[in-house]
Design an enzyme around this catalytic site. Structure first.
Site, PDB file in Angstrom:
ATOM      1  N   GLU A   4      38.028  29.463  32.132  1.00  0.00           N
ATOM      2  CA  GLU A   4      39.361  28.894  31.929  1.00  0.00           C
ATOM      3  C   GLU A   4      39.484  27.471  32.465  1.00  0.00           C
ATOM      4  OE1 GLU A   4      39.404  33.172  31.489  1.00  0.00           O
ATOM      5  OE2 GLU A   4      38.781  31.915  33.200  1.00  0.00           O
ATOM      6  N   HIS A  37      45.595  42.475  33.778  1.00  0.00           N
ATOM      7  CA  HIS A  37      45.986  42.213  32.391  1.00  0.00           C
ATOM      8  C   HIS A  37      47.494  42.364  32.205  1.00  0.00           C
ATOM      9  CE1 HIS A  37      41.751  43.420  32.173  1.00  0.00           C
ATOM     10  NE2 HIS A  37      41.663  42.692  31.072  1.00  0.00           N
TER      11      HIS A  37
END
Length: 335
Positions: free
Chosen positions: A57, A126
């Protein structure tokens, strides 16, 4: 359209209109994204404009910032909001500051899309709602839509914006509206007014809230999935609640908040993220600063609990209609 289709349509429209728009991220190319939001875009526009990246990321966002400074308009997907933390330094130290530190010579017109929130039994890594962290950062804009129509218009506005925008997408709303009682949407978006999504280009101005339910007795401030929870609670409670979908958290529509609370004299704030340090605290401060002499009851927050995300008990963690109903009634009973 459902929300996934609306987001896909927004990116498709912008790629047609502007060849500087590029899309990249984890699995967004050949696979079309883990939730299929970028489906068929690589096939239509090619691998140089829609492409996959490693699971890195910090590298994804660093690349996007460089592309933006060079003149492109990158739209990157971080597969889950929980994965965005390794890129936090790039967003805070580089993207948010680039225009100011270069005296306007460079800027970062990038959009970071990321699914957020719980409701799919994704566990602790998540399911988080980290929007409050990003609203603290000057130079970033933070958006969270609640329905397909707004999602498309807001995403187009984000892509066209010359500054970095964090665009959070509530996973529970991808396929249909929610009331918070169930582990799946109550129904599809079919037939829902906000699922009427035009095919072409339209934009919804960032920083403008929407009154989704007019009322006179109490103002409810919410966004994302909680808009649907609050609408259900307002109907169930019998309270004439005005429900405001903030849509953009930074910049936030202070004028809309102030006008509503000054009229109703009461305010309930609802969000899925944990309570302490959550965005509701900022909203509470705004209401107190702008509407103190009009308040007839204490400002109330209904939020997630202050605990690491509880995978096995996530439906106990979410603010549901029952908790919002209790807050509405408490606000009405105050002297």
């Amino acid at each position: 359209m459902n929300m996934i289709q609306a987001l896909n349509s927004a990116m498709d429209v912008m790629m047609q209109r502007d060849d500087k728009v590029v899309i990249f991220g984890e699995d967004v190319g050949y696979f079309g994204g883990v939730f299929r939001a970028t489906a068929n875009l690589q096939k239509k526009y090619g691998k140089t404009r829609v492409f996959d990246t490693p699971i890195a990321e910090g590298g994804i966002l660093g690349t996007a910032i460089g592309m933006g400074a060079y003149g492109l308009r990158p739209v990157v997907e971080v597969q889950f909001a929980d994965y965005i933390y390794p890129a936090f330094d790039q967003l805070v130290s580089e993207a948010a500051r680039l225009r100011h530190r270069s005296a306007g010579e460079f800027w970062a017109p990038l959009t970071v899309r990321s699914p957020c929130g719980g409701g799919i039994f994704g566990g602790q890594t998540h399911s988080q709602s980290p929007e409050g962290i990003f609203t603290h950062v000057c130079g970033l804009k933070t958006v969270m839509p609640s329905n397909p129509h707004d999602a498309k218009g807001l995403l187009i506005a984000a892509i066209e914006d010359d500054d970095p925008v964090i665009f959070f997408e509530p996973k529970r709303l991808y396929n249909g509206p929610f009331d918070g009682h169930h582990d799946r949407p109550l129904k599809s978006w079919a037939g829902h007014p906000s699922a009427e999504v035009p095919d072409g280009h339209y934009r919804i101005e960032l920083g403008k809230a929407s009154i989704v339910r007019p009322g006179q007795d109490v103002t409810v401030l919410c966004y994302g999935t909680m808009v649907h929870v609050c609408l259900a609670a307002a109907e169930e409670s019998g309270v004439d609640a005005e429900v405001i979908d903030l849509r953009t958290l930074l910049p936030v529509d202070i004028d809309a908040i102030e006008a509503s609370v000054r009229r109703t004299g009461r305010c309930v704030i609802v969000h899925e993220a944990t309570r302490t340090g959550g965005y509701g605290a900022e909203l509470s401060a705004i209401v107190q600063e702008h509407c103190f002499w009009h308040l007839q009851a204490p400002i109330t927050r209904v939020t997630g609990w202050d605990t690491p995300y509880p995978h096995a008990l996530e439906w106990e963690y979410f603010p549901g209609p029952a908790r919002v109903v209790a807050a509405l009634k408490s606000a009405m009973e105050a002297a």
